[in-house]
Every structure is written in structure tokens, then in C-alpha cells.
Enzyme design. Sequence first.
Site, mmCIF file in Angstrom:
data_model
loop_
_atom_site.group_PDB
_atom_site.id
_atom_site.type_symbol
_atom_site.label_atom_id
_atom_site.label_comp_id
_atom_site.label_asym_id
_atom_site.label_seq_id
_atom_site.Cartn_x
_atom_site.Cartn_y
_atom_site.Cartn_z
ATOM 1 N N ARG A 60 0.856 -1.182 0.000
ATOM 2 C CA ARG A 60 0.000 0.000 0.000
ATOM 3 C C ARG A 60 0.891 1.231 0.000
ATOM 4 N NH1 ARG A 60 -1.148 2.548 4.590
ATOM 5 N NH2 ARG A 60 -1.196 0.695 5.916
ATOM 6 N N HIS B 11 -3.546 4.129 4.925
ATOM 7 C CA HIS B 11 -4.596 3.121 5.081
ATOM 8 C C HIS B 11 -5.936 3.722 4.658
ATOM 9 C CE1 HIS B 11 -7.014 -0.079 6.821
ATOM 10 N NE2 HIS B 11 -7.675 0.831 7.513
ATOM 11 N N TYR C 225 4.506 5.292 11.194
ATOM 12 C CA TYR C 225 4.865 3.892 11.459
ATOM 13 C C TYR C 225 5.703 3.216 10.369
ATOM 14 C CZ TYR C 225 0.616 3.271 8.608
ATOM 15 O OH TYR C 225 -0.339 3.335 7.610
#
Length: 361
Positions: A258, A262, A271
Site C-alpha cells: 500500500r 490506510h 509507522y
Amino acid sequence: MLVDQFNPLEGKMLSILDKDGNVKDKKLVPKIEDEKLIEIYKTMLLTRVADIKALQYQRQGRMLTYAPNQGQEATQVGSIAASEEKDWLVPAFRELGAWLYKGVPLEQIFLYWYGNESGSDFPENVKMLPISVPIASQLNHAVGIGMATNIKGEDEVTLAYVGDGGTSQGEFSEALNFAGVFNTPTVFIISNNQFAISVPRKFQTKAKTLAQKSIGFGIPGIQVDGNDVLAVYAATKEAVDRARKGEGPTLIETVTYRLGPHTTSDDPKIYREDVEVEEWKEKDPLIRFRKYLIDKNLWDEEKDEKQKEEFENIVNSNFKKVEESGKISLEKIFKYNYEEMTPELIEQYEEYKNYIEKGVK
């Protein structure tokens, strides 16, 4: 059989195109007509253009929360292209390419993310369940369709999608167990994009691959390069053919990434490192497939630029319609879900209708 040749327990992953679009092994290249290859690429390109524009619309405050797809186009389009119109698509919430290839109008997809109920009222010829946000709950629905298919003696196949994070949910195990026991014509596709929001793949399971989870349920499993559209197509086509012949379910893990957040509520910089993202950009599924088509003299850079421009106009035109669509009727929200409204829906409809008519706030 590819599932025998590429055993995930042995660390073997099906990959046909390298990151530069070169064929690694000609014997593995699936038989796909030139027209279909171009259709697959165009759908991937439309997915990319629509995805980028959707993110822009949301950032401009013109659309609600959106789940970006950039980087996962090969997994989405390559898999659904291996199915037939009569087959079922059971999605999660990040399968834009699959929805478009299946025939869901772009305007309707935008309506969904816009918050308009009409976005879930698909055309009758599109055999697809509603977009599912609850993680992995859709997998049991897919198995239920497969059980019904067997009972009715039909030859439909159901493709069900889930993310890597969804494999940690109980519904994932329940669905695979029932599919195996009842030998349903179900193809489970794990879009392993490396993150379940901010939780990396390594924290989902101690297993080396997600594909090997199939073994415990007695069904075939295979891991494929999810950024290689030919590999995804080949693995899915084999699984679909097996299912249609009555040979049961298959689990496919597509290893992809990805590239964006998200959802538009997420900040991936918290992160993960930018260097990791840049490494995956070099494996971009559109770049490698475009190079493959150019080498086959089926495409060129000039066509590509013209097609991008055309798609940008189409996307903008569709979203303009969405913004001008206005509100929908109360009846629309309740009456399209079933051929005939259930007693519970009728009760809910009448209750809310009276609530609105009384002007209660």
C-alpha cells in the site's frame, strides 16, 4: 499445477514479470488475448487515475473518508480478470480495480465514498456484494454463496478479498474451514499490502507466509507476486477453473504494498520509513506491465499519455455528477436491499418515515 509447483512452505512465490517488465519464464505466461491484456492495463490505469483524484477530492473536503488503492492495482484487476461475468465478487473495502473491471460504474463508486446510499445499489448484471468495512466478516458470506451454488448445482465461482490484517480475525479461519469442509467454489485472495493500518505483517502471524495457512484447512494455497498482474491472473485462473470443476476452494496470497495511507484518516509516516516506500515504488505494477505491453508492441508512451488525459476527464466528469446528485429518497435507502422488503425493514422504514414527518430533531 501452479499450487504444486510453488509450495509456500518451501519459500516459493509465483512471479512471471520482473520489476522491469521482463518475462522470467515463458512457460509460466498465461494465455490471454491481446485485447484482454489491453483491457486489463486500461482498467489498472483508470484505477490509478481515479484513486489519485479521489484522494485529492477528499483532501479538498469534497468527499468523506477514502481508502486509497495505489500500488495494489495488479492484485485487484489481475484476479478479477481471471473470473467470468457470472461469478461473484465479495470485496472488503480496498478493491477499486476489481469493482471497475467487474462493471461497477465509477460514478457509483464515488457515490459510496461520498456518503450516498445509491453507491451500494449496484446494477443487476454486476454480481457483487456490498463493500464491507468490518474486517473479514465478508468471507463467511462468500462461503455461503459457494454453498448455495453447490446446492443449486450451478457453476458460479466466488472471489473473496481480505487484507493481511484480516487473517488474524476469527472469521478468516471459520470461512476457510467451512469452505474446505463443504468443498465450496470459493477463491480467497489475501491482499498482503504489508500493513493492517499501522500494524506490520510480521505481527499478524509467526508463519512464514499467509498462503501456508491453507494447509491447516486442507485446501491448496499459493503465494504470488501481487505487483505482477500476469502472476496474479495465472494463479487466480487456475483456482477459478478448479473451483468450477467442483474441486473446491483455494487460498491465494498476493504480496503487494500500500503506497498511500490506510485511509485518509491515517498518517503512514508515523509507522513506516520513506525509504521502504521508495523501494516498493520501484516495483510499481503499472510500470512493469506497461513495459511488457510496449515490448509486445501492444502499447506505447504516446497512447499512455492520451489515455491518462482521457481518464482524468472521465473521472472529473463522474465526480461532478456525484456532487450534483443531491439527496436520495428515504424509500431508496430501504427498498433496494431485497426483492421484497422484510417485515423488519418495513417496520424500520415506517418508523423512520413517521419520525421525519413529525419533524423531530
